[in-house]
Design a protein around this motif. Structure first.
Motif, PDB file in Angstrom:
ATOM      1  N   HIS A 281      -0.688   5.649   8.607  1.00  0.00           N
ATOM      2  CA  HIS A 281      -1.336   4.379   8.939  1.00  0.00           C
ATOM      3  C   HIS A 281      -0.527   3.625   9.997  1.00  0.00           C
ATOM      4  O   HIS A 281       0.677   3.430   9.827  1.00  0.00           O
TER       5      HIS A 281
ATOM      6  N   GLY B  99       0.822  -1.210   0.000  1.00  0.00           N
ATOM      7  CA  GLY B  99       0.000   0.000   0.000  1.00  0.00           C
ATOM      8  C   GLY B  99       0.856   1.260   0.000  1.00  0.00           C
ATOM      9  O   GLY B  99       0.575   2.218  -0.727  1.00  0.00           O
ATOM     10  N   ALA B 100       1.916   1.252   0.799  1.00  0.00           N
ATOM     11  CA  ALA B 100       2.823   2.405   0.836  1.00  0.00           C
ATOM     12  C   ALA B 100       3.532   2.582  -0.503  1.00  0.00           C
ATOM     13  O   ALA B 100       3.696   3.707  -0.982  1.00  0.00           O
TER      14      ALA B 100
ATOM     15  N   ASP C  71       1.148   4.011  -3.038  1.00  0.00           N
ATOM     16  CA  ASP C  71       0.838   5.419  -2.782  1.00  0.00           C
ATOM     17  C   ASP C  71       2.051   6.340  -2.968  1.00  0.00           C
ATOM     18  O   ASP C  71       1.982   7.521  -2.633  1.00  0.00           O
ATOM     19  N   GLY C  72       3.167   5.789  -3.451  1.00  0.00           N
ATOM     20  CA  GLY C  72       4.331   6.616  -3.736  1.00  0.00           C
ATOM     21  C   GLY C  72       5.490   6.476  -2.767  1.00  0.00           C
ATOM     22  O   GLY C  72       6.491   7.173  -2.893  1.00  0.00           O
TER      23      GLY C  72
ATOM     24  N   GLN D 196       4.644   7.914   3.209  1.00  0.00           N
ATOM     25  CA  GLN D 196       3.442   7.083   3.288  1.00  0.00           C
ATOM     26  C   GLN D 196       3.396   6.175   4.527  1.00  0.00           C
ATOM     27  O   GLN D 196       2.525   5.321   4.625  1.00  0.00           O
TER      28      GLN D 196
ATOM     29  N   ARG E 141       1.397   0.631   8.688  1.00  0.00           N
ATOM     30  CA  ARG E 141       2.577   1.009   7.911  1.00  0.00           C
ATOM     31  C   ARG E 141       3.722   1.444   8.821  1.00  0.00           C
ATOM     32  O   ARG E 141       4.881   1.121   8.572  1.00  0.00           O
TER      33      ARG E 141
END
Length: 122
Positions: free
Chosen positions: A43, A30-31, A34-35, A39, A46
């Motif tokens: 969360h 996910g990180a 998202d770039g 990131q 994360r």
């Protein structure tokens, strides 16, 4: 025995990275999606993944330094690694009793008490 302990510390670092990638696959992906940059703070999963993975290379470095200490007959350096690991793992066990941190606690105590083999004279 000291050599085995040094390699065990290095292996613990590798295990940390491998387990972290497997355990935190979704937050890491996910990180990345998202770039990556910036990131990991938004969360909780994360943040946990990041700090868990960052501990792995540090354990590997400690293992490398322990290997150096063993191969060069430097018991003081090996004991210093043991002291740092003891303090960090004791705090970790107190904060997270149901974690695998007792492994590091045992390693730290062994680093403090196991004698270093004497270097062979040529």
């Amino acid at each position: 025995m000291a050599l085995t302990l040094a390699w065990s510390l290095f292996a613990l670092g590798i295990a940390h990275v491998v387990f972290g990638v497997l355990r935190f696959k979704e937050p890491l992906l996910g990180a990345l999606a998202d770039g990556f940059v910036g990131q990991f703070s938004a969360h909780e999963s994360r943040r946990t993944a990041f700090w868990f993975l960052m501990a792995g290379p540090q354990l590997m470095l400690a293992g490398q330094v322990a290997l150096h200490a063993v191969s060069h007959g430097q018991p003081g350096l090996l004991r210093l690694i043991g002291v740092y690991l003891l303090v960090c793992s004791a705090i970790g066990v107190a904060a997270f009793p149901k974690s695998p941190l007792p492994v590091a606690l045992v390693l730290s105590v062994l680093l403090l008490v196991v004698p270093l083999p004497q270097p062979q004279m040529r």
